[in-house]
Motif scaffolding. Structure first.
Motif, PDB file in Angstrom:
ATOM      1  N   LEU A  20       0.830  -1.209   0.000  1.00  0.00           N
ATOM      2  CA  LEU A  20       0.000   0.000   0.000  1.00  0.00           C
ATOM      3  C   LEU A  20       0.863   1.256   0.000  1.00  0.00           C
ATOM      4  O   LEU A  20       0.517   2.255  -0.635  1.00  0.00           O
ATOM      5  CB  LEU A  20      -0.940  -0.005   1.210  1.00  0.00           C
ATOM      6  CG  LEU A  20      -2.140  -0.954   1.125  1.00  0.00           C
ATOM      7  CD1 LEU A  20      -2.841  -1.054   2.467  1.00  0.00           C
ATOM      8  CD2 LEU A  20      -3.124  -0.474   0.052  1.00  0.00           C
ATOM      9  N   VAL A  21       1.986   1.205   0.690  1.00  0.00           N
ATOM     10  CA  VAL A  21       2.921   2.333   0.666  1.00  0.00           C
ATOM     11  C   VAL A  21       3.482   2.504  -0.741  1.00  0.00           C
ATOM     12  O   VAL A  21       3.569   3.638  -1.264  1.00  0.00           O
ATOM     13  CB  VAL A  21       4.061   2.121   1.682  1.00  0.00           C
ATOM     14  CG1 VAL A  21       5.145   3.175   1.492  1.00  0.00           C
ATOM     15  CG2 VAL A  21       3.523   2.167   3.104  1.00  0.00           C
ATOM     16  N   VAL A  22       3.858   1.388  -1.374  1.00  0.00           N
ATOM     17  CA  VAL A  22       4.355   1.451  -2.753  1.00  0.00           C
ATOM     18  C   VAL A  22       3.273   1.993  -3.682  1.00  0.00           C
ATOM     19  O   VAL A  22       3.557   2.784  -4.596  1.00  0.00           O
ATOM     20  CB  VAL A  22       4.829   0.055  -3.217  1.00  0.00           C
ATOM     21  CG1 VAL A  22       5.230   0.089  -4.688  1.00  0.00           C
ATOM     22  CG2 VAL A  22       5.995  -0.421  -2.368  1.00  0.00           C
TER      23      VAL A  22
ATOM     24  N   GLN B  91       1.311   1.952 -11.750  1.00  0.00           N
ATOM     25  CA  GLN B  91       0.138   1.930 -10.884  1.00  0.00           C
ATOM     26  C   GLN B  91      -0.649   0.632 -11.050  1.00  0.00           C
ATOM     27  O   GLN B  91      -1.092   0.030 -10.064  1.00  0.00           O
ATOM     28  CB  GLN B  91      -0.780   3.113 -11.204  1.00  0.00           C
ATOM     29  CG  GLN B  91      -0.304   4.443 -10.657  1.00  0.00           C
ATOM     30  CD  GLN B  91      -1.255   5.567 -11.041  1.00  0.00           C
ATOM     31  OE1 GLN B  91      -1.460   5.851 -12.215  1.00  0.00           O
ATOM     32  NE2 GLN B  91      -1.850   6.179 -10.040  1.00  0.00           N
ATOM     33  N   LEU B  92      -0.828   0.206 -12.290  1.00  0.00           N
ATOM     34  CA  LEU B  92      -1.591  -1.009 -12.556  1.00  0.00           C
ATOM     35  C   LEU B  92      -0.908  -2.241 -11.968  1.00  0.00           C
ATOM     36  O   LEU B  92      -1.566  -3.082 -11.327  1.00  0.00           O
ATOM     37  CB  LEU B  92      -1.784  -1.185 -14.063  1.00  0.00           C
ATOM     38  CG  LEU B  92      -2.541  -2.445 -14.508  1.00  0.00           C
ATOM     39  CD1 LEU B  92      -3.936  -2.470 -13.905  1.00  0.00           C
ATOM     40  CD2 LEU B  92      -2.604  -2.526 -16.018  1.00  0.00           C
ATOM     41  N   LEU B  93       0.399  -2.361 -12.166  1.00  0.00           N
ATOM     42  CA  LEU B  93       1.127  -3.515 -11.651  1.00  0.00           C
ATOM     43  C   LEU B  93       1.089  -3.574 -10.127  1.00  0.00           C
ATOM     44  O   LEU B  93       0.872  -4.639  -9.530  1.00  0.00           O
ATOM     45  CB  LEU B  93       2.584  -3.473 -12.140  1.00  0.00           C
ATOM     46  CG  LEU B  93       2.790  -3.649 -13.645  1.00  0.00           C
ATOM     47  CD1 LEU B  93       4.264  -3.489 -13.991  1.00  0.00           C
ATOM     48  CD2 LEU B  93       2.277  -5.004 -14.110  1.00  0.00           C
TER      49      LEU B  93
ATOM     50  N   ALA C 205      -0.720  -6.463  -7.619  1.00  0.00           N
ATOM     51  CA  ALA C 205       0.018  -7.142  -6.552  1.00  0.00           C
ATOM     52  C   ALA C 205      -0.618  -6.876  -5.190  1.00  0.00           C
ATOM     53  O   ALA C 205      -0.782  -7.796  -4.374  1.00  0.00           O
ATOM     54  CB  ALA C 205       1.477  -6.677  -6.554  1.00  0.00           C
ATOM     55  N   THR C 206      -0.993  -5.621  -4.959  1.00  0.00           N
ATOM     56  CA  THR C 206      -1.617  -5.265  -3.690  1.00  0.00           C
ATOM     57  C   THR C 206      -2.946  -5.975  -3.524  1.00  0.00           C
ATOM     58  O   THR C 206      -3.286  -6.467  -2.431  1.00  0.00           O
ATOM     59  CB  THR C 206      -1.822  -3.743  -3.599  1.00  0.00           C
ATOM     60  OG1 THR C 206      -0.573  -3.085  -3.810  1.00  0.00           O
ATOM     61  CG2 THR C 206      -2.366  -3.351  -2.238  1.00  0.00           C
TER      62      THR C 206
END
Length: 228
Positions: free
Chosen positions: A28-30, A75-77, A81-82
């Motif tokens: 979430l930070v990323v 952003q999509l990647l 993952a998130t």
């Protein structure tokens, strides 16, 4: 007579969500950082257009466009993952909530995963599941009485996530349709707002994940299931 099946205590059915929670928080930070990069790339495009199309160098325009496209891919990647790790964490805390108090759960454990993939219903069902998890995981007194725990982190997280998702989709569609200079400027402004909103949603999601994970740790430490 057949041998009795081995007894499995509720304590053995619990699995710690701490590791998954840490991974979710990091992602979430990323995600927030990727949104910030998209904001900066969007501001760069608006600045170039604002200075006038006649003054824009082709190479500079290409760099700005490529930077903005790259930020969108990032952003999509990160979002994918998130989403995967978050759903794994969500399933884990839902299974723990079943041990804490199954009577508080309105839907079967499998819906902790499936609810996210049902069109339109995914704007409502995960919140219902989260509410049951939150209530069952609320820290209790040792005499079995329930201690009041505000559901504000759940409501703020869910409200921000739904609004951010809807507005981001709308802003993306408007940006893809924009052709005239003013339309591009307006659409870029909407994208900036959507990215800023996504940062807020990520922060609120972090608070929700950390709070619920901590609550489950406190609840598990009591060692009696269920207390009600």
């Amino acid at each position: 007579m057949p041998a009795a099946p081995p007894f499995v205590s509720p304590q053995q059915q619990l699995r710690s969500p701490d590791g998954l929670a840490k991974a979710v928080v990091i992602l979430l930070v990323v995600a927030a950082v990727s949104d910030l990069l998209a904001v900066l790339a969007g501001l760069n495009i608006r600045s170039l257009i604002g200075n006038g199309l006649a003054t824009i160098d082709d190479a500079e325009a290409d760099r700005a466009d490529n930077l903005y496209a790259a930020s969108g891919v990032l952003q999509l990647l990160v979002l994918l993952a998130t989403g995967v790790v978050f759903i794994l964490w969500f399933r884990r805390v839902r299974l723990n909530a079943e041990v804490f108090d199954a009577s508080m759960q309105q839907m079967k454990p499998g819906w902790a995963v499936g609810a996210w993939f049902v069109p339109f219903a995914n704007l409502v069902l995960p919140r219902r599941i989260a509410g049951g998890i939150w209530t069952a995981s609320a820290q209790t007194n040792t005499d079995g009485s329930w201690r009041t725990v505000s559901a504000a982190p759940v409501n703020l997280w869910w409200g921000a996530w739904v609004c951010s998702s809807i507005f981001s989709r709308y802003a993306s569609q408007q940006y893809m349709k924009a052709e005239e200079v003013q339309e591009i400027m307006d659409a870029a402004g909407r994208m900036l707002a959507a990215d800023a909103f996504s940062i807020v949603a990520a922060v609120l999601a972090i608070l929700f994940v950390r709070k619920l994970t901590r609550m489950q740790g406190e609840r598990a430490a009591l060692g009696v299931y269920p207390l009600s």
